[in-house]
Scaffold this motif. Structure first.
Motif, PDB file in Angstrom:
ATOM      1  N   SER A 323      62.532  46.910   9.047  1.00  0.00           N
ATOM      2  CA  SER A 323      63.622  46.647   8.102  1.00  0.00           C
ATOM      3  C   SER A 323      63.225  45.654   7.019  1.00  0.00           C
ATOM      4  O   SER A 323      63.818  45.652   5.930  1.00  0.00           O
ATOM      5  CB  SER A 323      64.860  46.133   8.849  1.00  0.00           C
ATOM      6  N   ILE A 324      62.239  44.789   7.292  1.00  0.00           N
ATOM      7  CA  ILE A 324      61.839  43.808   6.278  1.00  0.00           C
ATOM      8  C   ILE A 324      60.673  44.309   5.426  1.00  0.00           C
ATOM      9  O   ILE A 324      60.128  43.570   4.608  1.00  0.00           O
ATOM     10  CB  ILE A 324      61.493  42.446   6.903  1.00  0.00           C
ATOM     11  N   GLY A 325      60.295  45.577   5.645  1.00  0.00           N
ATOM     12  CA  GLY A 325      59.348  46.202   4.727  1.00  0.00           C
ATOM     13  C   GLY A 325      57.908  46.263   5.179  1.00  0.00           C
ATOM     14  O   GLY A 325      57.023  46.635   4.395  1.00  0.00           O
ATOM     15  N   VAL A 326      57.626  45.925   6.442  1.00  0.00           N
ATOM     16  CA  VAL A 326      56.251  46.023   6.946  1.00  0.00           C
ATOM     17  C   VAL A 326      55.891  47.488   7.147  1.00  0.00           C
ATOM     18  O   VAL A 326      56.669  48.270   7.687  1.00  0.00           O
ATOM     19  CB  VAL A 326      56.120  45.248   8.276  1.00  0.00           C
ATOM     20  N   ASP A 327      54.692  47.872   6.700  1.00  0.00           N
ATOM     21  CA  ASP A 327      54.246  49.262   6.801  1.00  0.00           C
ATOM     22  C   ASP A 327      53.528  49.562   8.113  1.00  0.00           C
ATOM     23  O   ASP A 327      53.527  50.704   8.579  1.00  0.00           O
ATOM     24  CB  ASP A 327      53.288  49.594   5.655  1.00  0.00           C
ATOM     25  N   ALA A 328      52.854  48.556   8.670  1.00  0.00           N
ATOM     26  CA  ALA A 328      52.041  48.797   9.860  1.00  0.00           C
ATOM     27  C   ALA A 328      52.002  47.548  10.734  1.00  0.00           C
ATOM     28  O   ALA A 328      52.057  46.425  10.236  1.00  0.00           O
ATOM     29  CB  ALA A 328      50.617  49.193   9.459  1.00  0.00           C
ATOM     30  N   ILE A 329      51.897  47.765  12.044  1.00  0.00           N
ATOM     31  CA  ILE A 329      51.723  46.681  13.010  1.00  0.00           C
ATOM     32  C   ILE A 329      50.453  46.962  13.791  1.00  0.00           C
ATOM     33  O   ILE A 329      50.275  48.054  14.339  1.00  0.00           O
ATOM     34  CB  ILE A 329      52.916  46.571  13.968  1.00  0.00           C
ATOM     35  N   ASN A 330      49.569  45.964  13.840  1.00  0.00           N
ATOM     36  CA  ASN A 330      48.325  46.083  14.584  1.00  0.00           C
ATOM     37  C   ASN A 330      48.393  45.173  15.808  1.00  0.00           C
ATOM     38  O   ASN A 330      48.668  43.979  15.682  1.00  0.00           O
ATOM     39  CB  ASN A 330      47.141  45.702  13.697  1.00  0.00           C
ATOM     40  N   PHE A 331      48.137  45.745  16.977  1.00  0.00           N
ATOM     41  CA  PHE A 331      48.368  45.038  18.229  1.00  0.00           C
ATOM     42  C   PHE A 331      47.075  44.523  18.858  1.00  0.00           C
ATOM     43  O   PHE A 331      46.103  45.263  19.014  1.00  0.00           O
ATOM     44  CB  PHE A 331      49.045  45.964  19.245  1.00  0.00           C
ATOM     45  N   LEU A 332      47.094  43.249  19.228  1.00  0.00           N
ATOM     46  CA  LEU A 332      46.082  42.699  20.116  1.00  0.00           C
ATOM     47  C   LEU A 332      46.477  43.112  21.526  1.00  0.00           C
ATOM     48  O   LEU A 332      47.624  42.906  21.943  1.00  0.00           O
ATOM     49  CB  LEU A 332      46.045  41.182  19.993  1.00  0.00           C
ATOM     50  N   LEU A 333      45.544  43.709  22.261  1.00  0.00           N
ATOM     51  CA  LEU A 333      45.858  44.297  23.560  1.00  0.00           C
ATOM     52  C   LEU A 333      45.465  43.426  24.741  1.00  0.00           C
ATOM     53  O   LEU A 333      45.986  43.598  25.854  1.00  0.00           O
ATOM     54  CB  LEU A 333      45.155  45.657  23.694  1.00  0.00           C
ATOM     55  N   ASN A 334      44.521  42.501  24.524  1.00  0.00           N
ATOM     56  CA  ASN A 334      44.032  41.682  25.618  1.00  0.00           C
ATOM     57  C   ASN A 334      43.280  40.494  25.043  1.00  0.00           C
ATOM     58  O   ASN A 334      42.930  40.486  23.856  1.00  0.00           O
ATOM     59  CB  ASN A 334      43.100  42.498  26.529  1.00  0.00           C
TER      60      ASN A 334
END
Length: 364
Positions: A323-334
């Motif tokens: 909703s705030i306009g972020v296009d992508a989220i990249n996740f740290l997994l460990n």
């Protein structure tokens, strides 16, 4: 909304024989699964000399291995260090072009200045000049990828006219990004028409302000490349489990463990005070370090916006980022093997099955 994975390749200390190999093998297995599940990009940092925190000193090699065992997922520098003493710009352009070729045009190129005097000092690089060199790199890299012959006379590096080969597969060239930790870098990205790659977790309020500023400024940008990359990505942490308590316990250990390692790096900035690097706590506002509790033995809650919890919890958090306009989220997994590999993979599978469908229109 696009979902990626993000690698620091941290290794627990004291360093045991085979620990680095396990970290790399686990990460490559995560890349293969992410490709199957529909994640969009696998990002790898470039760091040097940072024991435990990051053993990812040759990301172009890791990303090549990832590309060779996957079919769809993009591979991204998160990002290549733009300091001549560490990476000459011609070598950056050459390696990137080869990686784009062997991956079938799946490369994204993030750029960075390095984080600490530990890294810069190891190469006898001057921290006061890294912002200048970064600016020169992002202007010259698209030229090296698109011009038949290129010469450059600059402040931090120069080279005579040469035909730099090979050229990338992507037309006109791979998307350019800059890694963002401190406020203000998103403006540098927008003014040059390149993507905003967040590599430090930010609060909803802070990310909303950064994103709005970026969107406004990029409309009047002077692009450094042949195409504008107007995307905003942010970093997060992922541990998805049907039981919130389990997710908080297992994922919370990973979250706080990485925060502890990251906080150790902050003081390395203070060794060489310079206006080129802001003195900042490289942690999101509202992080666990800032939450007070009366009972020191009480388990601290996961901050708002962090993707650690049940699928429903994570869906709500991602909905706000969207909703705030972020296009992508990249996740740290460990981090430092705090989460057993099978639990990491199961978390990824649950996230793909129960969370990603809610954002399917934007995922691919």
């Amino acid at each position: 909304m696009k979902f990626g994975i993000f690698f620091e390749l941290s290794v627990p200390q004291p360093l045991a024989r085979g620990a680095e190999t396990k970290s790399y093998q686990d990460a490559l297995e995560q890349c293969r699964l992410a490709d199957e599940l529909g994640f969009t990009t696998a990002w790898a940092v470039e760091h040097h000399f940072l024991q435990e925190y990051s053993h990812c000193s040759a990301p172009e090699v890791f990303l090549t291995a990832a590309a060779m065992t996957t079919e769809r997922i993009r591979v991204g520098h998160g990002g290549v260090v733009c300091v001549p003493q560490i990476n000459h710009p011609i070598r950056v352009a050459e390696r990137a072009a080869v990686l784009d070729i062997v991956s079938g045009g799946r490369l994204d190129v993030g750029t960075a200045r390095a984080s600490t005097i530990t890294e810069l000092g190891g190469f006898l690089a001057d921290p006061d000049s890294t912002k200048i060199s970064w600016d020169e790199y992002v202007h010259v890299l698209p030229r090296l990828w698109t011009e038949e012959r290129t010469a450059y006379e600059g402040t931090t590096f120069s080279f005579p006219e040469r035909p730099v080969v090979p050229k990338p597969v992507q037309d006109p060239h791979p998307p350019l990004w800059v890694t963002v930790t401190s406020p203000g870098t998103e403006r540098d990205a927008a003014d040059r028409g390149i993507g905003c790659l967040g590599v430090a977790a930010a609060s909803f309020k802070e990310q909303e302000a950064r994103t709005a500023d970026y969107r406004k400024r990029i409309q009047q940008c002077e692009p450094v490349g042949a195409v504008v990359n107007d995307q905003v990505a942010t970093m997060n942490y992922l541990f998805c489990h049907e039981d919130d308590a389990v997710a908080s316990r297992v994922g919370g250990a990973m979250f706080t463990g990485f925060g502890l390692l990251n906080s150790h790096l902050l003081w390395a900035r203070e060794v060489y005070p310079t206006p080129a690097y802001r003195s900042l706590g490289n942690l999101a506002a509202g992080s666990v370090a800032q939450i007070r509790h009366d009972d020191p033995g009480e388990q601290r809650p996961i901050p708002d916006g962090i993707a650690i919890g049940s699928p429903d919890q994570i869906i709500k958090a991602i909905g706000i980022w969207e909703s705030i306009g972020v296009d992508a989220i990249n996740f740290l997994l460990n981090t430092t093997d705090l989460v057993p590999q099978e639990q990491v993979l199961e978390s990824m599978r649950m996230f793909a099955a129960e969370v990603m469908p809610h954002f399917a229109k934007e995922t691919r």
